[in-house]
Design a protein around this motif. Structure first.
Motif: not given
Length: 390
Positions: A222-223, A264-267, A316-319
């Motif tokens: 997701v990120p 970790r969240e994935r699609l 950058e901190s969000a990825i």
């Protein structure tokens, strides 16, 4: 015929491509489907898009007066690409200089044809012309930026009595070359034009580009999807909107599934031909009972309402660090090891991917294409085969 402005020097050098009908299977340009070139919001956006992945760079700039071209404005480019490909399939001469009637364009992309819709079309053309793009895509071995606007110029053609007879616009050479190169064009579902959300529309184009018609589909973290979208919303809000879209199964031809593994969240995006049109039903249970992992759980600040836009594009901190088991640029992988052959699979309608057992760094490549049209006209390619490339 009276014209407000005299023909430009560029138009004088181009043969006019007259579009006599709007009938053509919709087709999209691969580069526009994969990377962030448009605003996904309906409100005016002036903050630039700055995207970089390996050697690929995309920079999109808007004017304060008109704002950035939106993903709904991109329907004009999809229509233009569709008409060019259809004409070349019939052996007709095409050009970057298009002459058409607004009625044909509007009906082809599923719009109404009232006075308000003609006004909105002119607004879209204005934003497409005023938006500036700089990119390194399709520059071959010579690393350099190519700067252009989506439409070089456009004009409304009127009779002496003031009646509108048609419109004309000139496409940039970068876009036109990406359309006449058949390997850079994909057929899309007509139901795409009925998608109303910006993220929905963008996500369908990503699904069509990467998952294509491959039974194994494609998986994104997701990120990374957030970065590829160029969206200004927070990553948590972006993830919430993805969950809502997945809960409604809103994309024509694709089934979506949200997965979580190791925090970790994935699609996961899997082709499903049973989903031939967008799903319009609402999801009443989103974020409450019967959907415990959507909305409230693990989305503390954005359970029911999207937060306001942020000043930064994607902090950058969000990825998190890239998933080294995946392709370096797409951060994606096959859901099952059904494709063992490396390199581009002819007719799979998506980019090739490495086997999960292989070194992912060996298979990273930036987008490529031809700089000029060479050889005889390409033969007509089918619209419904598993291996769509046109």
């Amino acid at each position: 015929m009276a014209r407000g402005l005299s023909a430009s020097a560029e138009r004088e050098k181009l043969d006019r491509f007259i579009v006599a009908t709007g009938d053509a299977s919709p087709r999209d340009q691969r580069d526009l489907m994969e990377r962030p070139f448009f605003s996904l919001a309906k409100m005016k956006r002036v903050a630039p898009i700055l995207y970089e992945a390996g050697e690929v760079k995309v920079e999109v700039f808007a004017t304060p007066q008109h704002g950035m071209a939106t993903i709904w404005d991109a329907d004009v480019l999809i229509w233009a690409a569709s008409q060019i490909v259809e004409a070349e399939n019939q052996g007709l001469q095409t050009s970057r200089f298009l002459r058409f009637t607004p009625y044909h364009l509007l009906t082809a992309v599923g719009r109404a044809t009232g006075q308000r819709d003609y006004k909105l079309l002119k607004g879209a053309l204005t934003r497409l012309q005023s938006t500036s793009i700089r990119t390194t895509i399709r520059q071959n071995e010579h690393w350099r930026r190519h700067q252009f606007s989506w439409i070089n110029e456009w004009e409304e053609c009127r009779t002496r009595k003031g009646l509108v007879e048609g419109m004309e616009f000139v496409l940039p050479d970068w876009f036109y070359r990406g359309v006449i190169d058949r390997s850079l064009v994909l057929a899309i579902e007509p139901a795409y034009f009925r998608l109303t959300g910006g993220i929905e529309r963008w996500l369908y184009r990503v699904a069509r580009k990467h998952a294509g018609r491959q039974p194994a589909g494609w998986v994104f973290e997701v990120p990374h999807l957030h970065e590829k979208s160029g969206s200004l919303v927070r990553v948590s809000d972006f993830a919430l909107q993805l969950r809502r879209i997945a809960a409604r199964q809103a994309l024509p031809g694709y089934r979506l599934q949200v997965e979580r593994e190791a925090g970790r969240e994935r699609l996961r995006i899997v082709p499903d031909r049973r989903l031939r049109g967008p799903v319009d039903r609402t999801v009443e249970t989103l974020g409450i009972s019967h959907a415990g992992d959507i909305g409230t759980s693990r989305a503390h600040l954005s359970g029911f309402r999207t937060q306001s836009g942020q000043l930064t594009l994607w902090p950058e901190s969000a990825i998190p660090a890239p998933n080294l088991s995946n392709n370096r640029e797409s951060n994606s992988f096959f859901a099952a090891a059904r494709v063992e052959k490396h390199g581009h699979e002819p007719g799979n309608g998506a980019e090739s991917q490495p086997s999960p057992r292989s070194d992912p760094t060996k298979f990273f490549r930036s987008s490529g294409g031809t700089e000029a049209r060479t050889g005889p006209p390409a033969r007509r390619l089918p619209d419904s085969d598993v291996g769509e490339t046109s």
